[in-house]
Design a protein around this motif. Structure first.
Motif, PDB file in Angstrom:
ATOM      1  N   MET A  87       0.826  -1.200   0.000  1.00  0.00           N
ATOM      2  CA  MET A  87       0.000   0.000   0.000  1.00  0.00           C
ATOM      3  C   MET A  87       0.869   1.262   0.000  1.00  0.00           C
ATOM      4  N   VAL A  88       1.979   1.239   0.732  1.00  0.00           N
ATOM      5  CA  VAL A  88       2.761   2.450   0.956  1.00  0.00           C
ATOM      6  C   VAL A  88       3.937   2.599  -0.012  1.00  0.00           C
ATOM      7  N   LEU A  89       4.733   1.564  -0.179  1.00  0.00           N
ATOM      8  CA  LEU A  89       5.977   1.693  -0.938  1.00  0.00           C
ATOM      9  C   LEU A  89       5.784   2.166  -2.374  1.00  0.00           C
ATOM     10  N   PRO A  90       4.767   1.697  -3.110  1.00  0.00           N
ATOM     11  CA  PRO A  90       4.599   2.189  -4.475  1.00  0.00           C
ATOM     12  C   PRO A  90       4.005   3.596  -4.554  1.00  0.00           C
ATOM     13  N   VAL A  91       3.569   4.141  -3.426  1.00  0.00           N
ATOM     14  CA  VAL A  91       2.811   5.392  -3.426  1.00  0.00           C
ATOM     15  C   VAL A  91       3.589   6.566  -2.827  1.00  0.00           C
ATOM     16  N   ALA A  92       4.214   6.344  -1.679  1.00  0.00           N
ATOM     17  CA  ALA A  92       4.772   7.457  -0.901  1.00  0.00           C
ATOM     18  C   ALA A  92       6.293   7.443  -0.864  1.00  0.00           C
ATOM     19  N   LYS A  93       6.851   8.625  -1.073  1.00  0.00           N
ATOM     20  CA  LYS A  93       8.287   8.813  -0.899  1.00  0.00           C
ATOM     21  C   LYS A  93       8.583   8.952   0.592  1.00  0.00           C
ATOM     22  N   GLU A  94       7.608   9.529   1.301  1.00  0.00           N
ATOM     23  CA  GLU A  94       7.776   9.779   2.742  1.00  0.00           C
ATOM     24  C   GLU A  94       6.401   9.847   3.393  1.00  0.00           C
ATOM     25  N   ILE A  95       6.338   9.374   4.639  1.00  0.00           N
ATOM     26  CA  ILE A  95       5.119   9.493   5.442  1.00  0.00           C
ATOM     27  C   ILE A  95       5.519  10.061   6.797  1.00  0.00           C
ATOM     28  N   GLU A  96       4.673  10.925   7.308  1.00  0.00           N
ATOM     29  CA  GLU A  96       4.900  11.467   8.656  1.00  0.00           C
ATOM     30  C   GLU A  96       3.598  11.364   9.443  1.00  0.00           C
ATOM     31  N   HIS A  97       3.686  10.780  10.633  1.00  0.00           N
ATOM     32  CA  HIS A  97       2.550  10.702  11.561  1.00  0.00           C
ATOM     33  C   HIS A  97       2.818  11.675  12.705  1.00  0.00           C
ATOM     34  N   ARG A  98       1.953  12.670  12.853  1.00  0.00           N
ATOM     35  CA  ARG A  98       2.070  13.587  13.985  1.00  0.00           C
ATOM     36  C   ARG A  98       0.864  13.350  14.887  1.00  0.00           C
ATOM     37  N   VAL A  99       1.130  12.740  16.038  1.00  0.00           N
ATOM     38  CA  VAL A  99       0.051  12.458  16.980  1.00  0.00           C
ATOM     39  C   VAL A  99      -0.333  13.760  17.668  1.00  0.00           C
ATOM     40  N   VAL A 100      -1.579  14.169  17.460  1.00  0.00           N
ATOM     41  CA  VAL A 100      -2.105  15.396  18.059  1.00  0.00           C
ATOM     42  C   VAL A 100      -2.500  15.123  19.505  1.00  0.00           C
TER      43      VAL A 100
ATOM     44  N   ILE B 259      -6.090   5.302  21.828  1.00  0.00           N
ATOM     45  CA  ILE B 259      -6.801   6.063  20.812  1.00  0.00           C
ATOM     46  C   ILE B 259      -5.932   7.263  20.459  1.00  0.00           C
ATOM     47  N   CYS B 260      -5.586   7.365  19.177  1.00  0.00           N
ATOM     48  CA  CYS B 260      -4.742   8.476  18.728  1.00  0.00           C
ATOM     49  C   CYS B 260      -5.437   9.266  17.639  1.00  0.00           C
ATOM     50  N   GLU B 261      -5.427  10.568  17.822  1.00  0.00           N
ATOM     51  CA  GLU B 261      -5.812  11.485  16.757  1.00  0.00           C
ATOM     52  C   GLU B 261      -4.502  11.965  16.159  1.00  0.00           C
TER      53      GLU B 261
ATOM     54  N   HIS C 175       0.199  15.485   0.773  1.00  0.00           N
ATOM     55  CA  HIS C 175      -1.209  15.345   1.157  1.00  0.00           C
ATOM     56  C   HIS C 175      -1.314  15.018   2.648  1.00  0.00           C
ATOM     57  N   PRO C 176      -1.664  16.008   3.483  1.00  0.00           N
ATOM     58  CA  PRO C 176      -1.945  15.700   4.888  1.00  0.00           C
ATOM     59  C   PRO C 176      -3.410  15.313   5.042  1.00  0.00           C
ATOM     60  N   HIS C 177      -3.680  14.417   5.980  1.00  0.00           N
ATOM     61  CA  HIS C 177      -5.076  14.124   6.307  1.00  0.00           C
ATOM     62  C   HIS C 177      -5.192  13.790   7.791  1.00  0.00           C
ATOM     63  N   ASN C 178      -6.371  14.067   8.327  1.00  0.00           N
ATOM     64  CA  ASN C 178      -6.648  13.743   9.720  1.00  0.00           C
ATOM     65  C   ASN C 178      -6.979  12.261   9.812  1.00  0.00           C
ATOM     66  N   ALA C 179      -6.500  11.620  10.869  1.00  0.00           N
ATOM     67  CA  ALA C 179      -6.734  10.188  11.046  1.00  0.00           C
ATOM     68  C   ALA C 179      -6.983   9.897  12.519  1.00  0.00           C
ATOM     69  N   VAL C 180      -7.694   8.822  12.733  1.00  0.00           N
ATOM     70  CA  VAL C 180      -7.880   8.297  14.087  1.00  0.00           C
ATOM     71  C   VAL C 180      -7.499   6.828  14.033  1.00  0.00           C
ATOM     72  N   THR C 181      -6.694   6.406  15.003  1.00  0.00           N
ATOM     73  CA  THR C 181      -6.368   4.990  15.116  1.00  0.00           C
ATOM     74  C   THR C 181      -6.744   4.516  16.512  1.00  0.00           C
ATOM     75  N   ILE C 182      -7.218   3.296  16.547  1.00  0.00           N
ATOM     76  CA  ILE C 182      -7.541   2.646  17.815  1.00  0.00           C
ATOM     77  C   ILE C 182      -6.711   1.369  17.847  1.00  0.00           C
ATOM     78  N   SER C 183      -5.780   1.305  18.775  1.00  0.00           N
ATOM     79  CA  SER C 183      -4.882   0.153  18.887  1.00  0.00           C
ATOM     80  C   SER C 183      -5.079  -0.489  20.247  1.00  0.00           C
ATOM     81  N   GLU C 184      -5.137  -1.812  20.251  1.00  0.00           N
ATOM     82  CA  GLU C 184      -5.209  -2.555  21.510  1.00  0.00           C
ATOM     83  C   GLU C 184      -3.855  -3.209  21.744  1.00  0.00           C
ATOM     84  N   VAL C 185      -3.265  -2.908  22.901  1.00  0.00           N
ATOM     85  CA  VAL C 185      -1.931  -3.391  23.242  1.00  0.00           C
ATOM     86  C   VAL C 185      -2.052  -4.344  24.422  1.00  0.00           C
ATOM     87  N   ASN C 186      -1.458  -5.548  24.279  1.00  0.00           N
ATOM     88  CA  ASN C 186      -1.560  -6.544  25.352  1.00  0.00           C
ATOM     89  C   ASN C 186      -0.487  -6.312  26.425  1.00  0.00           C
ATOM     90  N   ALA C 187      -0.520  -7.119  27.470  1.00  0.00           N
ATOM     91  CA  ALA C 187       0.403  -6.972  28.597  1.00  0.00           C
ATOM     92  C   ALA C 187       1.853  -7.212  28.200  1.00  0.00           C
TER      93      ALA C 187
END
Length: 135
Positions: A54-67, A81-83, A97-109
């Motif tokens: 999904m990423v390698l053929p499309v993006a030269k660079e990606i940046e995630h800035r957690v708000v 939960i990250c915005e 192209h910046p876009h707003n995203a929300v991720t919900i991750s479940e992390v185990n012990a």
């Protein structure tokens, strides 16, 4: 051991550094990931392959800035939960192209991500790629 939020932030930092294998080593072997309304992807190997395709053929660079990031203890896991603002610098056009995203991750012990849901509008990224990628 890092907190669950630190684990998720590390995951994003590794993605942004281009270390996709290192990023997905943070996932449980049987983790599931869902992008928007697509079917879940099951298993670390399948998730890694999907994101690389999904990423390698499309993006030269990606940046995630957690708000903002929040942790909620939910039984055997902690839900993070990250915005975020995710910025794609396109491989073929160089457009940004910046876009707003929300991720919900479940992390185990054990500190592994066992489930993740990602929501954001990748329409402009996909349209840019289709318009500029070589055939």
């Amino acid at each position: 051991m890092p907190t669950p939020l630190e684990t998720v932030r590390t995951y994003y930092a590794l993605i942004d550094a281009g270390d996709l294998d290192g990023a997905f080593d943070l996932f449980d072997e049987n983790a599931t990931v869902r992008f928007g309304d697509k079917d879940p992807i099951v298993g670390r190997a399948a998730i890694t392959a999907h994101v690389k395709n999904m990423v390698l053929p499309v993006a030269k660079e990606i940046e995630h800035r957690v708000v903002s990031g929040y942790e909620v203890r939910t039984g055997d896991t902690t839900t993070v939960i990250c915005e975020a603002v995710v910025t794609y610098t396109m491989l073929h056009s160089g457009n940004v192209h910046p876009h707003n995203a929300v991720t919900i991750s479940e992390v185990n012990a054990d500190g592994h991500i066992v489930r993740q849901r990602n929501v954001g509008n990748l329409g402009p990224v996909i349209a840019d790629h289709k318009a500029h990628a070589p055939n």
